[in-house]
Design an enzyme around this catalytic site. Structure first.
Site, PDB file in Angstrom:
ATOM      1  N   GLY A 177      -1.819   3.111   4.254  1.00  0.00           N
ATOM      2  CA  GLY A 177      -2.804   3.718   3.355  1.00  0.00           C
ATOM      3  C   GLY A 177      -2.271   4.905   2.568  1.00  0.00           C
ATOM      4  O   GLY A 177      -2.895   5.969   2.566  1.00  0.00           O
TER       5      GLY A 177
ATOM      6  N   HIS B 298      -3.455   8.530   7.853  1.00  0.00           N
ATOM      7  CA  HIS B 298      -3.345   7.128   8.282  1.00  0.00           C
ATOM      8  C   HIS B 298      -1.998   6.770   8.904  1.00  0.00           C
ATOM      9  O   HIS B 298      -1.904   5.747   9.584  1.00  0.00           O
ATOM     10  CB  HIS B 298      -3.585   6.185   7.098  1.00  0.00           C
ATOM     11  CG  HIS B 298      -4.966   6.249   6.531  1.00  0.00           C
ATOM     12  ND1 HIS B 298      -6.088   6.077   7.296  1.00  0.00           N
ATOM     13  CD2 HIS B 298      -5.411   6.487   5.260  1.00  0.00           C
ATOM     14  CE1 HIS B 298      -7.170   6.190   6.532  1.00  0.00           C
ATOM     15  NE2 HIS B 298      -6.788   6.450   5.301  1.00  0.00           N
TER      16      HIS B 298
ATOM     17  N   ASP C  54       0.813  -1.221   0.000  1.00  0.00           N
ATOM     18  CA  ASP C  54       0.000   0.000   0.000  1.00  0.00           C
ATOM     19  C   ASP C  54       0.843   1.266   0.000  1.00  0.00           C
ATOM     20  O   ASP C  54       0.373   2.325  -0.402  1.00  0.00           O
ATOM     21  CB  ASP C  54      -0.886   0.009   1.261  1.00  0.00           C
ATOM     22  CG  ASP C  54      -2.351  -0.019   0.889  1.00  0.00           C
ATOM     23  OD1 ASP C  54      -2.649  -0.133  -0.307  1.00  0.00           O
ATOM     24  OD2 ASP C  54      -3.180   0.064   1.818  1.00  0.00           O
TER      25      ASP C  54
HETATM   26 ZN   LIG Z   1      -9.496   8.534   2.109  1.00  0.00          ZN
END
Ligand SMILES: [Zn+2]
Length: 397
Positions: free
Chosen positions: A177, A169, A127
């Site tokens: 993220g 995040h 990610d």
């Molecule tokens: Zn978002």
């Protein structure tokens, strides 16, 4: 979930009220009191180099340039103080992130090493891919939000904007993220140097988990996040019952929502919660994350918002006349994200923007209608259709 949410949130807020209402002080900021409503001092953090650095982020390529170019094309720069951001030092980033995380990010950033065996421990990989210069990107984003926050502390502006920030995040020792540095946390910590109580408001599609985690044990920072909450949806946190811990209990507010919510209902939920939050927490400064992945047409395909609804929410917060730091966040339909943040910039400046997208470098990205507006899609509002179930659920709460 919508009705249940509101009911429970108000219940929680009542507990909050009983716990610390006596501690409130009325905070007034003299430099606002004589301001004409048409003259809000706004700082906009920008430099060509900063934009170029942010453009390199693989999940949102060239987004920073698209956003800035549209804001410029609408002639909004002349209404703001454009401030060149500085780069954050490692010591500044270490106010939140661990030395081990920052040292690792620095090490792999040298040659973009995606195969370092330690990277997985720090959330780097799938990610959050490793690319050359990723540490410099993190330092640039962190520094830009710190620059914006400092402008508020110095009263160079009542509102400061960093649309390339808002990476909510990232954890203290972990990328998550698409977020490598939690600039929102750094900005809040900077504002806390002067302001006793700082409110964080997050209207991104995703739960602002990194910011909530950072302040979950303190009563000095209240975090409020409205987000999609659904099994399997990232990051999986942000349930109603997550309200903070220890001294920070009741200082985290989560408003889980379902797919399809549109401007009117969202604004109603937002104002219902924020009126209570403002009255009870009495913030002295605000950081608002305005991720645009809630927009109709976003590849996340979840909420069904337009910039008008988000601007109404932002207007509610700005009406408090507190020092306010505005950050971006998600937003994966790049043209719609640029539309949204340009519209919001216009709203902050009280400038009316023409519907036709002005001719500029990225003009062709705005077809086929070449219009600033975003139309909601005809997808159903799942918050609405579940109302009967919700009414039943309330009886059992
Ligand atoms: Zn978002």
């Amino acid at each position: 979930m919508y009705l249940v949410s509101i009911s429970i949130i108000f219940g929680l807020i009542k507990l909050l009220k009983n716990g610390f209402l006596h501690k409130f002080r009325v905070a007034r900021f003299p430099f606002y009191s004589n301001d004409s409503p048409s003259k809000r001092k706004v700082v906009y953090v920008y430099s060509p180099q900063y934009t170029e650095t942010c453009d390199s982020l693989s999940k949102v390529p060239n987004r920073a340039s698209m956003v800035h170019s549209l804001i410029e094309a609408y002639g909004l720069l002349q209404h703001m103080s454009v401030v060149k951001p500085r780069v954050a030092t490692s010591e500044e980033m270490a106010k939140f992130h661990t030395d081990a995380y920052l040292e690792h990010l620095h090490k792999i950033s040298q040659d973009g090493d995606n195969d370092d065996p330690q990277s997985g421990d720090f959330g780097l990989g799938y990610d959050c891919p490793v690319v050359e210069g990723i540490y410099d990107y993190a330092a640039a984003v962190g520094g830009a939000t710190l620059t914006a926050a400092q402008c508020l502390l110095d009263k160079r502006g009542e509102v400061a904007i960093n649309w390339a920030g808002g990476w909510h995040h990232a954890k203290k020792d972990e990328a998550s993220g698409f977020c490598y540095v939690n600039d929102a946390v750094l900005g809040i910590l900077k504002l806390r140097e002067k302001y006793e109580r700082v409110l964080y408001v997050d209207v991104d599609l995703h739960h602002g988990d990194g910011v909530e985690d950072a302040f979950s044990f303190t009563s000095k920072v209240m975090t409020v996040s409205l987000h999609k909450f659904s099994p399997g949806f990232f990051p999986g946190t942000g349930d109603l019952c997550d309200t903070g811990m220890g001294k920070g209990r009741w200082y985290a507010v989560n408003v889980p929502l379902d797919d399809g919510i549109k401007d009117d209902r969202y604004f109603h939920v937002f104002t219902s919660v924020m009126q209570e939050v403002q009255a009870l927490f009495n913030p002295e400064a605000v950081v608002m994350q305005l991720g645009a992945d809630t927009m109709a047409g976003d590849p996340m395909c979840s909420f069904n918002m337009t910039p008008v609804g988000v601007a109404q929410c932002l207007g509610h917060v700005l009406d408090w006349h507190l020092p306010t730091l505005l950050l971006g966040g998600g937003g994966y339909n790049l043209a719609n994200t640029a539309r949204c943040w340009t519209y919001l910039t216009g709203a902050v400046l009280r400038q009316t923007l023409a519907s036709e997208i002005p001719d500029h470098e990225f003009f062709t990205e705005y077809g086929p209608d070449y219009s600033l507006e975003i139309s909601p899609s005809c997808r159903p509002d799942r918050n609405e259709t579940k109302q009967l179930d919700k009414n039943n659920a309330i009886r059992h709460v």
